[in-house]
Design a protein around this motif. Sequence first.
Motif, PDB file in Angstrom:
ATOM      1  N   ARG A 105      -1.262   5.315   4.356  1.00  0.00           N
ATOM      2  CA  ARG A 105      -1.993   4.586   3.202  1.00  0.00           C
ATOM      3  C   ARG A 105      -1.654   4.910   1.882  1.00  0.00           C
ATOM      4  O   ARG A 105      -1.218   5.890   1.486  1.00  0.00           O
ATOM      5  N   LYS A 132       1.544  -4.559  -0.068  1.00  0.00           N
ATOM      6  CA  LYS A 132       0.913  -3.916  -0.831  1.00  0.00           C
ATOM      7  C   LYS A 132      -0.431  -4.467  -1.793  1.00  0.00           C
ATOM      8  O   LYS A 132      -1.476  -3.604  -1.626  1.00  0.00           O
ATOM      9  N   ARG A 136      -3.707  -0.648   7.284  1.00  0.00           N
ATOM     10  CA  ARG A 136      -2.644  -1.032   6.921  1.00  0.00           C
ATOM     11  C   ARG A 136      -1.840  -1.929   7.897  1.00  0.00           C
ATOM     12  O   ARG A 136      -0.616  -2.181   7.593  1.00  0.00           O
ATOM     13  N   THR A 137      -2.346  -2.083   8.929  1.00  0.00           N
ATOM     14  CA  THR A 137      -1.490  -2.815  10.002  1.00  0.00           C
ATOM     15  C   THR A 137      -2.029  -4.420  10.384  1.00  0.00           C
ATOM     16  O   THR A 137      -3.049  -4.777  10.066  1.00  0.00           O
ATOM     17  N   LYS A 138      -1.025  -4.910  10.410  1.00  0.00           N
ATOM     18  CA  LYS A 138      -1.206  -6.376  10.471  1.00  0.00           C
ATOM     19  C   LYS A 138      -1.909  -6.909  11.682  1.00  0.00           C
ATOM     20  O   LYS A 138      -1.704  -6.162  12.835  1.00  0.00           O
ATOM     21  N   GLU A 140      -3.251  -4.627   1.064  1.00  0.00           N
ATOM     22  CA  GLU A 140      -3.849  -3.387   1.341  1.00  0.00           C
ATOM     23  C   GLU A 140      -4.768  -2.778   0.524  1.00  0.00           C
ATOM     24  O   GLU A 140      -5.803  -2.263   0.671  1.00  0.00           O
ATOM     25  N   MET A 143      -3.804   3.648  13.131  1.00  0.00           N
ATOM     26  CA  MET A 143      -2.955   3.060  12.421  1.00  0.00           C
ATOM     27  C   MET A 143      -4.056   2.036  11.519  1.00  0.00           C
ATOM     28  O   MET A 143      -3.573   0.904  10.876  1.00  0.00           O
ATOM     29  N   LEU A 183       4.678   3.382  10.739  1.00  0.00           N
ATOM     30  CA  LEU A 183       3.956   2.487   9.753  1.00  0.00           C
ATOM     31  C   LEU A 183       4.012   3.138   8.498  1.00  0.00           C
ATOM     32  O   LEU A 183       3.925   2.438   7.405  1.00  0.00           O
ATOM     33  N   LYS A 219       8.256  -4.534  14.134  1.00  0.00           N
ATOM     34  CA  LYS A 219       8.426  -4.226  12.537  1.00  0.00           C
ATOM     35  C   LYS A 219       9.602  -5.216  12.150  1.00  0.00           C
ATOM     36  O   LYS A 219       9.857  -5.761  11.137  1.00  0.00           O
ATOM     37  N   ARG A 273       3.386  -3.915   8.971  1.00  0.00           N
ATOM     38  CA  ARG A 273       2.363  -3.345   7.711  1.00  0.00           C
ATOM     39  C   ARG A 273       2.105  -4.665   6.916  1.00  0.00           C
ATOM     40  O   ARG A 273       3.091  -5.239   6.630  1.00  0.00           O
TER      41      ARG A 273
END
Length: 471
Positions: free
Chosen positions: A224, A436, A152-154, A439, A149, A221, A427, A433
Amino acid sequence: MKLAWRTKIGLGLGFGLGLWLVGTGRAFAQEGPTTAELAVAMNTFFLIVAAALVFFMQAGFAMLTAGLTRSKNTTNILFKNLMDFVMCSIAFWAVGWGIAYGTSAGGFIGTDQFFLSPVTAEGEVPVMASWFFQVVFAGTAATIVAGAMAERTKFAAYLIYSFIISLFIYPVVVHWVWSGAGWLNTYSGSTEGNWGFTDFAGSTVVHSVGGWASLVGAMILGPRLGRFGPDGKPRVIPGHNMSLAALGTFILWLGWFGFNPGSQLAIASQANADAVALVAVTTNLAAAAGALGALFTAWLRYGKPDLGQTLNGVLGGLVAITAGCAYVDPLSSIIIGFIAGPIVVFSAELLEKLKIDDPVGAVPVHLVNGIWGTLAVGLFASVPGNTGTTGLFYGGGLTLLISQFVGVVAIGLWTVATAALMFFAIKATIGLRVSKAEEEAGLDIGEHGMVAYPDLSGAPAGGEVSGALAR
């Protein structure tokens, strides 16, 4: 007469001193440790050293994952691997240990020993030592998810799911298999012997649990940005530092000599010493064979030897042998490890076809090879150990293989269901996530306001900073 008198005095003093020394020696002998106490001390030391090696695997995962991802996410990767073990330690101390090893409720879950409360029985390794050995395994299961993951994961979401995996998802599986009272620990409910589902050091209990959670998390998720083109074809997103990836693999290979041999849990007897030595040999040979299997497969398919695939081949071989390392001979370990290599390569290709983005190959290495290694016990087991039987290829029939299959399916269903519930809940609440923009800029900036390589990124290296880098 003077000489005789002095001689008598000397002999008397010498005799008295001798008696005193003999008496003192007996007292010292009585006060010294017994053989049983020495065995406990040796086994405790063995567990602590093995646990320290497994703990160092956290550094290996950090280096491997950082190396196979982009430089703009390095701080985030390192931070997550640090916090994984932080969250795991607290969760496994408070609840996880009790669920895993507490008094069993129907073979499904432990019901006491929360907050590490039990008192060690005389003549046994201290509970604290056992906890320390087990917590590093819990940390391994949780940290596997970070790679799949990545990028792009918090960060907050990662803290939550690391805590929940260590608190509940993983400990339940441990209770089923390793507690001595779990329903998967015996075959068809039999309480005679231990010839049911067998996973010596965790191909399924640790690695497949982490692998299943990785697969579910990566699917929920999503890939990417830019990983798949408008036409659906995969695009390569190369890692930024193969030196770190190779270093991480070497560290993990080293740590596995605590992971697998340590799972014997004792060394203070000839039988235990022999078992530990066998495990060390089969572990090492499977890793080497896994590297060769992945190397040759990737070389034939892509025209050139691929370092990344070979590194994952080493890890695939290690994961595959973990279930049966105490039950197979060296030749069988080479076969199991060699097959793990192509599994890594072909599983990675399958994930791409399914448009599932796994930046470091966590699913091929830990899930698919965890399943393969667990089933391989039912095929290659020739050293009965606590399986109580041998595998199909050594005249044991299908009994053990069926038991292994049941365990793989049951643990897979449990992990998929609980992980999906966990990830969907995260989520729907705090979000799973990053945005944008975050990321694209990199999670180092968006999540932490700092970068791992300021001299190379153009970010301020010192003095006052502002904007995303402001403190």
